[in-house]
Design an enzyme around this catalytic site. Structure first.
Site, PDB file in Angstrom:
ATOM      1  N   HIS A  14       6.026   9.435  -2.280  1.00 39.11           N
ATOM      2  CA  HIS A  14       4.805   8.799  -1.710  1.00 39.11           C
ATOM      3  C   HIS A  14       4.842   7.018   0.308  1.00 39.11           C
ATOM      4  CE1 HIS A  14       0.603   7.454  -0.998  1.00 39.11           C
ATOM      5  NE2 HIS A  14       0.736   6.998  -0.525  1.00 39.11           N
ATOM      6  N   HIS A  16       4.773   6.237   3.289  1.00 40.07           N
ATOM      7  CA  HIS A  16       4.442   5.747   5.787  1.00 40.07           C
ATOM      8  C   HIS A  16       5.827   5.228   6.341  1.00 40.07           C
ATOM      9  CE1 HIS A  16       0.368   5.572   3.201  1.00 40.07           C
ATOM     10  NE2 HIS A  16       1.201   5.434   2.542  1.00 40.07           N
ATOM     11  N   LYS A 100      -3.789  15.913   1.472  1.00 40.83           N
ATOM     12  CA  LYS A 100      -4.372  14.370   0.971  1.00 40.83           C
ATOM     13  C   LYS A 100      -4.927  13.949   1.707  1.00 40.83           C
ATOM     14  CE  LYS A 100      -3.476  10.435   0.151  1.00 40.83           C
ATOM     15  NZ  LYS A 100      -2.596   9.167   0.054  1.00 40.83           N
ATOM     16  N   HIS A 137      -6.104   9.659  -2.349  1.00 39.90           N
ATOM     17  CA  HIS A 137      -5.970   8.888  -3.101  1.00 39.90           C
ATOM     18  C   HIS A 137      -7.332   8.688  -3.559  1.00 39.90           C
ATOM     19  CE1 HIS A 137      -5.711   4.240  -1.303  1.00 39.90           C
ATOM     20  NE2 HIS A 137      -6.893   4.283  -1.654  1.00 39.90           N
ATOM     21  N   HIS A 175       0.043   6.722  -5.870  1.00 39.93           N
ATOM     22  CA  HIS A 175       0.025   5.041  -6.783  1.00 39.93           C
ATOM     23  C   HIS A 175      -0.849   5.387  -7.555  1.00 39.93           C
ATOM     24  CE1 HIS A 175      -3.285   4.829  -3.835  1.00 39.93           C
ATOM     25  NE2 HIS A 175      -1.735   5.414  -2.142  1.00 39.93           N
ATOM     26  N   ASP A 248       5.064   4.687  -1.451  1.00 39.48           N
ATOM     27  CA  ASP A 248       4.433   3.698  -1.028  1.00 39.48           C
ATOM     28  C   ASP A 248       4.670   2.443   0.407  1.00 39.48           C
ATOM     29  OD1 ASP A 248       1.640   3.454  -0.031  1.00 39.48           O
ATOM     30  OD2 ASP A 248       0.513   2.280  -1.453  1.00 39.48           O
TER      31      ASP A 248
HETATM   32  C1  NCD Z   1      -1.483   1.944   2.735  1.00 40.53           C
HETATM   33  C2  NCD Z   1      -0.781   2.422   4.375  1.00 40.53           C
HETATM   34  O1  NCD Z   1      -1.347   0.609   4.523  1.00 40.53           O
HETATM   35  O2  NCD Z   1      -1.305   3.161   5.206  1.00 40.53           O
HETATM   36  N1  NCD Z   1      -1.875   0.950   1.993  1.00 40.53           N
HETATM   37  C3  NCD Z   1      -1.894   0.391   0.888  1.00 40.53           C
HETATM   38  O3  NCD Z   1      -2.291  -0.736   0.823  1.00 40.53           O
HETATM   39  N2  NCD Z   1      -1.319   1.248   0.166  1.00 40.53           N
HETATM   40  C4  NCD Z   1      -2.706   3.192   2.514  1.00 40.53           C
HETATM   41  C5  NCD Z   1      -1.752   3.824   1.394  1.00 40.53           C
HETATM   42  O4  NCD Z   1      -1.455   4.744   0.835  1.00 40.53           O
HETATM   43  O5  NCD Z   1      -3.178   3.301   1.021  1.00 40.53           O
HETATM   44 ZN    ZN Z   2       0.096   4.874   0.902  1.00 41.14          ZN
END
Ligand code: NCD
Ligand code: ZN
Length: 348
Positions: A14, A16, A100, A137, A175, A248
């Site tokens: 996971h 970003h 997703k 999510h 998460h 995450d």
């Molecule tokens: C994530 C993001 O910033 O893209 N933020 C987070 O708080 N985890 C998005 C997500 O996974 O919820």
């Molecule tokens: Zn995330």
């Protein structure tokens, strides 16, 4: 006392890594340590179609440091109107590893997420048929649901019915953040697995709000009670196949974290693997780190573990406070920035 540990190269299930300047800044931290990563599709605009997925993968590969063997695994952002044929084509052609789902407005860049659960059933049926993983999510964001109960309510109202209606659909509860969620995932394995972040293993809501408001600890799903943190630590370090690593890691420019309406997400890639090692050592479970970081995830996704290894050593270092983002003329704060961590990745 163990002071050095070698494990199969981990994957991040996971992640970003954003796009453009932010991607060029943050991607090297992940690519250094992890073999593969599930790259989240919540860009602006999101990665919605196979064509979007092909283009995003190209941009990631172009941003990788020279010689890197890191493999991005691309995901399709589910909307009310996602076309099951496009999803299937994307999967068959090796573009999309998974789909997703964000409930609309549950988190960062989720405005285009799902609003009508009846409309996505055609896509879920197709994924069940072709063996494609479904990443969720898991938060119910109706206004009457308390923010601390969003995960439990989603599990009860949405996830359990989905697993019954599509019993062959393999799901990842992304998460995982609560004891309720831990108990549920255990009961629903192997159909359902869950990724667990470093920060849900380390922090409780008193750390976040009890000694001043710490905006960089604001994440979705929000950090919960101590009992939740302890249940998550027990789950992650148990070796059980349904629990695996997902950082995450989610960089944001500082201004967006500190705005009147701050945005959820923590950038932890620079110290994620080290933080997991610290947690496993504290629990006396370093022998289970490889299962959590390198074996359980591939198993749930039906993939092989990586063949090569990384080595961590007990050696203190200080995490940088922020990452400079060239081009944006911005900084992104780093999780544990300025703190000392006892573990370091020394060979990778
Ligand atoms: C994530 C993001 O910033 O893209 N933020 C987070 O708080 N985890 C998005 C997500 O996974 O919820
Ligand atoms: Zn995330």
């Amino acid at each position: 006392m163990t002071t050095r540990i070698t494990i199969k190269r981990p994957d991040d299930w996971h992640l970003h890594i954003r796009d453009h300047d932010m991607m060029r800044a943050c991607l090297p931290y992940t690519a250094r340590v992890f073999g593969r990563a599930i790259c989240m599709p919540n860009l602006i605009p999101p990665v919605r179609t196979m064509a979007d997925g092909v283009a995003y993968r190209e941009r990631i590969l172009a941003a990788l440091p020279k010689g890197s063997k890191f493999k991005p695994l691309i995901t399709c952002y589910l909307t009310d109107d996602t076309d099951p044929d496009d999803v299937e084509r994307g999967h068959r052609e090796g573009v999309f590893t998974a789909v997703k789902m964000y409930p609309a407005n549950a988190t960062t860049n989720s405005a285009a997420g799902v609003t009508d659960y009846a409309k996505i059933e055609r896509v879920l049926a197709r994924m069940e048929k072709i063996g494609m993983r479904f990443l969720i999510h898991c938060e119910e964001v109706r206004p009457d649901v308390d923010v601390f109960d969003r995960e439990a309510r989603f599990i009860e109202d949405r996830l359990i019915p989905m697993t019954r209606k599509f019993p062959g659909l393999r799901i990842v509860h992304e998460h995982l953040s609560s004891k309720f969620g831990v108990d549920y995932v255990r009961s629903a394995a192997p159909q359902v697995g869950a990724s667990i972040t470093p920060y849900h293993l380390e922090l409780n809501r008193t750390d976040w709000l009890g000694h001043g408001n710490r905006p960089y600890m604001y994440v979705a799903p929000v950090i919960k009670r101590e009992a939740d943190r302890l249940a998550l630590r027990d789950a992650a370090t148990s070796g059980e196949a349904c629990f695996f690593l997902g950082t995450d890691s989610a960089p944001h420019p500082i201004a967006r974290k500190l705005a009147q309406v701050g945005i959820p997400g923590i950038f932890n890639a620079p110290c994620a693997m080290e933080t997991y090692a610290k947690v496993f050592e504290e629990e006396g479970k370093l022998d289970k780190l490889e299962a959590f970081a390198s074996l359980n995830g591939p198993k749930h996704y039906g993939l092989h573990p990586n063949a090569d290894t990384i080595t961590l050593e007990k050696r203190s270092w200080t995490v940088p406070v922020a990452m400079k983002v060239e081009g944006l003329d911005e900084l992104a704060m780093i999780y544990k920035g300025g703190e000392t961590i006892a573990w370091q990745v020394v060979e990778c």
